[in-house]
Scaffold this motif. Structure first.
Motif, PDB file in Angstrom:
ATOM      1  N   LEU A 176     -10.381 -41.004   9.354  1.00  7.08           N
ATOM      2  CA  LEU A 176      -8.538 -40.926   9.384  1.00  7.08           C
ATOM      3  C   LEU A 176      -8.120 -41.427   8.357  1.00  7.08           C
ATOM      4  CD1 LEU A 176      -7.036 -39.614  11.838  1.00  7.08           C
ATOM      5  CD2 LEU A 176      -6.510 -42.469  12.327  1.00  7.08           C
ATOM      6  N   GLY A 177      -6.526 -40.255   7.635  1.00  8.74           N
ATOM      7  CA  GLY A 177      -5.612 -40.783   7.007  1.00  8.74           C
ATOM      8  C   GLY A 177      -4.682 -40.366   7.242  1.00  8.74           C
ATOM      9  N   THR A 178      -3.644 -41.103   6.302  1.00 13.18           N
ATOM     10  CA  THR A 178      -2.194 -40.253   6.480  1.00 13.18           C
ATOM     11  C   THR A 178      -1.142 -39.269   5.335  1.00 13.18           C
ATOM     12  OG1 THR A 178      -1.145 -42.248   5.888  1.00 13.18           O
ATOM     13  CG2 THR A 178      -2.006 -42.682   7.777  1.00 13.18           C
ATOM     14  N   ASP A 179      -0.652 -38.816   5.954  1.00 14.19           N
ATOM     15  CA  ASP A 179       0.195 -37.280   4.593  1.00 14.19           C
ATOM     16  C   ASP A 179       1.371 -37.728   5.189  1.00 14.19           C
ATOM     17  OD1 ASP A 179       1.135 -35.709   3.707  1.00 14.19           O
ATOM     18  OD2 ASP A 179      -1.116 -34.685   3.723  1.00 14.19           O
ATOM     19  N   ILE A 180       1.820 -37.497   3.967  1.00  8.99           N
ATOM     20  CA  ILE A 180       3.134 -37.365   3.873  1.00  8.99           C
ATOM     21  C   ILE A 180       3.627 -36.926   2.902  1.00  8.99           C
ATOM     22  CG2 ILE A 180       4.337 -40.035   2.533  1.00  8.99           C
ATOM     23  CD1 ILE A 180       6.878 -40.839   4.309  1.00  8.99           C
ATOM     24  N   THR A 195      -9.969 -31.083   6.004  1.00 11.23           N
ATOM     25  CA  THR A 195      -8.357 -32.237   6.557  1.00 11.23           C
ATOM     26  C   THR A 195      -7.621 -31.404   6.827  1.00 11.23           C
ATOM     27  OG1 THR A 195      -7.516 -33.454   6.446  1.00 11.23           O
ATOM     28  CG2 THR A 195      -7.019 -32.237   4.544  1.00 11.23           C
ATOM     29  N   LEU A 196      -6.731 -31.427   8.017  1.00  9.92           N
ATOM     30  CA  LEU A 196      -6.022 -31.366   8.961  1.00  9.92           C
ATOM     31  C   LEU A 196      -4.378 -31.856   8.599  1.00  9.92           C
ATOM     32  CD1 LEU A 196      -4.750 -28.706  10.460  1.00  9.92           C
ATOM     33  CD2 LEU A 196      -5.200 -30.247  12.395  1.00  9.92           C
ATOM     34  N   LYS A 197      -3.537 -31.858   8.012  1.00 12.29           N
ATOM     35  CA  LYS A 197      -2.344 -32.202   8.266  1.00 12.29           C
ATOM     36  C   LYS A 197      -1.445 -31.678   9.599  1.00 12.29           C
ATOM     37  CE  LYS A 197       1.179 -31.152   6.718  1.00 12.29           C
ATOM     38  NZ  LYS A 197       2.620 -31.985   8.196  1.00 12.29           N
ATOM     39  N   PRO A 198      -1.350 -32.043  11.138  1.00 15.44           N
ATOM     40  CA  PRO A 198      -1.082 -31.349  11.484  1.00 15.44           C
ATOM     41  C   PRO A 198       0.247 -31.187  11.397  1.00 15.44           C
ATOM     42  CG  PRO A 198      -1.725 -33.864  11.775  1.00 15.44           C
ATOM     43  CD  PRO A 198      -1.970 -33.533  10.831  1.00 15.44           C
ATOM     44  N   SER A 199       1.388 -30.642  12.140  1.00 16.38           N
ATOM     45  CA  SER A 199       2.177 -30.528  12.809  1.00 16.38           C
ATOM     46  C   SER A 199       3.450 -31.923  12.934  1.00 16.38           C
ATOM     47  CB  SER A 199       3.153 -29.826  14.502  1.00 16.38           C
ATOM     48  OG  SER A 199       2.642 -28.106  13.932  1.00 16.38           O
ATOM     49  N   LEU A 200       4.494 -32.608  11.724  1.00 12.58           N
ATOM     50  CA  LEU A 200       5.033 -33.628  12.532  1.00 12.58           C
ATOM     51  C   LEU A 200       5.155 -33.774  13.995  1.00 12.58           C
ATOM     52  CD1 LEU A 200       6.078 -36.312  11.409  1.00 12.58           C
ATOM     53  CD2 LEU A 200       8.831 -35.309  12.588  1.00 12.58           C
ATOM     54  N   GLY A 215      -4.028 -37.550   9.978  1.00 11.87           N
ATOM     55  CA  GLY A 215      -4.678 -36.527  10.180  1.00 11.87           C
ATOM     56  C   GLY A 215      -6.594 -36.430   9.379  1.00 11.87           C
ATOM     57  N   PRO A 216      -7.319 -35.867  10.492  1.00 15.51           N
ATOM     58  CA  PRO A 216      -9.181 -35.836  10.593  1.00 15.51           C
ATOM     59  C   PRO A 216      -8.757 -35.555   8.988  1.00 15.51           C
ATOM     60  CG  PRO A 216      -8.014 -34.319  11.699  1.00 15.51           C
ATOM     61  CD  PRO A 216      -6.795 -34.894  11.381  1.00 15.51           C
ATOM     62  N   MET A 217      -9.856 -35.960   8.606  1.00 17.84           N
ATOM     63  CA  MET A 217     -10.479 -35.746   7.331  1.00 17.84           C
ATOM     64  C   MET A 217     -12.124 -35.591   7.602  1.00 17.84           C
ATOM     65  SD  MET A 217      -8.118 -38.657   5.126  1.00 17.84           S
ATOM     66  CE  MET A 217      -8.688 -37.330   3.262  1.00 17.84           C
ATOM     67  N   ALA A 224     -12.960 -31.664  12.978  1.00 17.52           N
ATOM     68  CA  ALA A 224     -12.022 -32.282  13.029  1.00 17.52           C
ATOM     69  C   ALA A 224     -11.270 -32.060  14.386  1.00 17.52           C
ATOM     70  CB  ALA A 224     -11.249 -31.741  12.055  1.00 17.52           C
ATOM     71  N   ALA A 225     -11.731 -30.654  14.968  1.00 19.61           N
ATOM     72  CA  ALA A 225     -10.750 -29.983  15.755  1.00 19.61           C
ATOM     73  C   ALA A 225     -11.317 -31.372  17.035  1.00 19.61           C
ATOM     74  CB  ALA A 225     -11.987 -28.830  16.158  1.00 19.61           C
ATOM     75  N   LEU A 226     -12.854 -31.569  17.622  1.00 21.78           N
ATOM     76  CA  LEU A 226     -12.778 -32.729  18.329  1.00 21.78           C
ATOM     77  C   LEU A 226     -11.829 -33.981  18.249  1.00 21.78           C
ATOM     78  CD1 LEU A 226     -16.851 -32.579  17.981  1.00 21.78           C
ATOM     79  CD2 LEU A 226     -15.503 -32.866  19.714  1.00 21.78           C
ATOM     80  N   MET A 227     -12.172 -34.488  16.682  1.00 26.14           N
ATOM     81  CA  MET A 227     -10.826 -35.028  16.497  1.00 26.14           C
ATOM     82  C   MET A 227      -9.661 -34.991  16.923  1.00 26.14           C
ATOM     83  SD  MET A 227     -11.332 -36.919  12.850  1.00 26.14           S
ATOM     84  CE  MET A 227     -11.112 -39.071  13.035  1.00 26.14           C
ATOM     85  N   MET A 228      -9.263 -33.682  16.992  1.00 32.37           N
ATOM     86  CA  MET A 228      -7.247 -33.577  17.346  1.00 32.37           C
ATOM     87  C   MET A 228      -7.774 -33.894  18.406  1.00 32.37           C
ATOM     88  SD  MET A 228      -5.980 -32.972  14.982  1.00 32.37           S
ATOM     89  CE  MET A 228      -4.245 -31.852  16.135  1.00 32.37           C
TER      90      MET A 228
END
Length: 465
Positions: A176-180, A195-200, A215-217, A224-228
């Protein structure tokens, strides 16, 4: 099989637990063994905790092995996971990648960490990041230099540096990461993962901030879908979160024929796109066209004034934080970050406000440009991975963001955007394809990424497996 347990996907692990072919304890031991073998080279982890991980794995094993009928705690019970160190986990300090931070243990889990624990995931430890998350690099004043598993002389990217290196290095299936501004997508591109940077607001996080997401990595779209499924569950602490929706995250099949896809190969500013990167993205676009999509060029919509204005705003904000520290702690901040932030010291209120307004300008431009299309394809980054020791490709604090032109606008516009591998350079380095969707169409982005997994040529073996 026991020698490769660390390479199994979350889906494979859950099926093996269900059939009792494997136990979470033997899997966790195998993953920890891989970490122990690779960490002297990669330096991807922080606060790695063998004892706590094995205790969680034993508790999970008891649930899976209970009587005739397994009683898993949640959707990820027994699956190993790492969490970026700026996402609080109770009892662990949050250094934010810098030696300038006072290391007090976090009192409680941040929302994404809480969801993963509730789902039964086995937390191995945290992963590294650069100072304050302000670099696309594995360089930090606190952590050892994090390196790219594909080539140890290269950078994994950042700021989710350790998470991407861990995923590519076989440190279990889920990270799990973060993205700005590109902090999950850039390292995903340079480490060859998904990875997916999801909608805010799709994944609740704390503290929330304009543009900031978790976002999942992972190595696959399905993981990644399982994590979502877990990460998107609600948490009132995120005052910017979206209303919860019971999305069918694992329904990843959708037809490609008839989709209208924009192809953007020029971001309008920043580093020029390297020929190998451009060629790989064009091959992906051609594959979607051959599968029935309508692919049309998309002109650049970003301007130099947008990034320069936002740079001024971020310099001012960062300088306010750093200059508030005692001098002895200021001196511990990475020199590159100090020099960059100091550029905000003499700015006027008008300059800072004008810079802040460019976030809205980016948002308007991105949403308008993407509106005619179902999805947009771009390079994730204009270049392949750069030297490990550099803070950014330019190594210039006056122009530190020249490599984020393709990723940054979609943080500002709140649109979901994924990065997935689409090829390799002549030197064997991964190349990332960015897939952008309309606001809140996170599932659609996952579905198109899953379609690309089926279309793309076979992938090369992971470097450290």
């Amino acid at each position: 099989m026991t020698t490769s347990l660390h390479t199994l996907s979350a889906l494979e692990l859950l099926a093996a637990y269900e059939s009792r072919a494997l136990s979470p304890v033997e899997v966790t031991r195998a993953v920890l063994g891989q970490i122990d073998r690779c960490e002297p080279k990669l330096h991807a982890t922080y606060a790695l905790d063998h004892e706590a991980a094995l205790a969680a794995a034993k508790a999970s094993e008891a649930r899976w092995m209970k009587g005739r009928r397994a009683e898993p705690q949640g959707a990820l019970d027994g699956v190993p996971v790492t969490i970026k160190e700026n996402i609080a986990t109770r009892g662990t300090p949050v250094p934010l990648g810098t030696a300038a931070t006072l290391h007090a243990p976090a009192e409680r889990d941040a929302p994404p960490a809480a969801r993963l624990r509730e789902a039964g995931a086995v937390l191995l430890g945290k992963t590294t990041m650069p100072d304050y998350g302000m670099l696309s690099s594995g360089l930090s004043s606190f952590h050892a230099l994090t390196r790219n598993p594909w080539d140890l002389t290269k950078n994994p990217g950042g700021s989710s540096a350790g998470a991407a290196a861990a995923a590519a290095g076989g440190y279990g299936p889920l990270h799990l990461g973060t993205d700005i501004g590109g902090s999950v997508r850039l390292p995903a591109a340079w480490c060859g993962i998904f990875t997916l940077k999801p909608s805010l607001g799709r994944i609740p996080i704390h503290p929330p901030y304009y543009g900031r997401v978790a976002g999942p990595m992972t190595r696959s779209v399905q993981d990644a879908a399982l994590m979502m499924r877990v990460l998107s569950l609600p948490d009132a602490r995120d005052t910017m979160s979206l209303p919860y929706q019971p999305i069918s995250w694992t329904e990843l099949t959708r037809p490609i024929k008839g989709l209208k896809i924009g192809l953007m190969l020029d971001a309008g500013w920043g580093l020029p796109v390297e020929p190998e990167v451009r060629a790989a993205v064009e091959v992906a676009a051609d594959a979607f066209a051959a599968a029935g999509a309508v692919v049309e060029p998309l002109a650049p919509f970003m301007t130099r004034s947008m990034i320069d204005g936002m740079d001024r705003f971020w310099r001012c904000r960062s300088w306010m934080d750093i200059s508030a520290l005692p001098e002895e702690r200021q001196a511990k901040v990475l020199p590159f970050i100090r020099e960059w932030a100091r550029g905000g010291a003499g700015l006027t209120g008008e300059q800072v406000f004008t810079g802040f307004s460019q976030m809205g300008a980016m948002r308007d431009a991105a949403v308008a440009a993407c509106q005619p299309f179902d999805f947009v394809l771009t390079p994730t980054a204009p270049i392949a991975a750069f030297a490990a020791e550099l803070p950014c490709p330019t190594n210039d604090p006056t122009q530190p963001f020249e490599h984020i032109a393709f990723t940054l606008p979609y943080n500002m516009s709140e649109q979901p955007a994924a990065s997935i591998n689409c090829g390799y350079t002549a030197g064997g380095l991964p190349i990332g394809l960015q897939i952008v969707g309309h606001r809140h169409d996170d599932l659609g982005v996952l579905q198109l990424a899953h379609a690309w997994e089926q279309l793309r040529p076979p992938q090369r073996p992971w470097p450290l497996d």
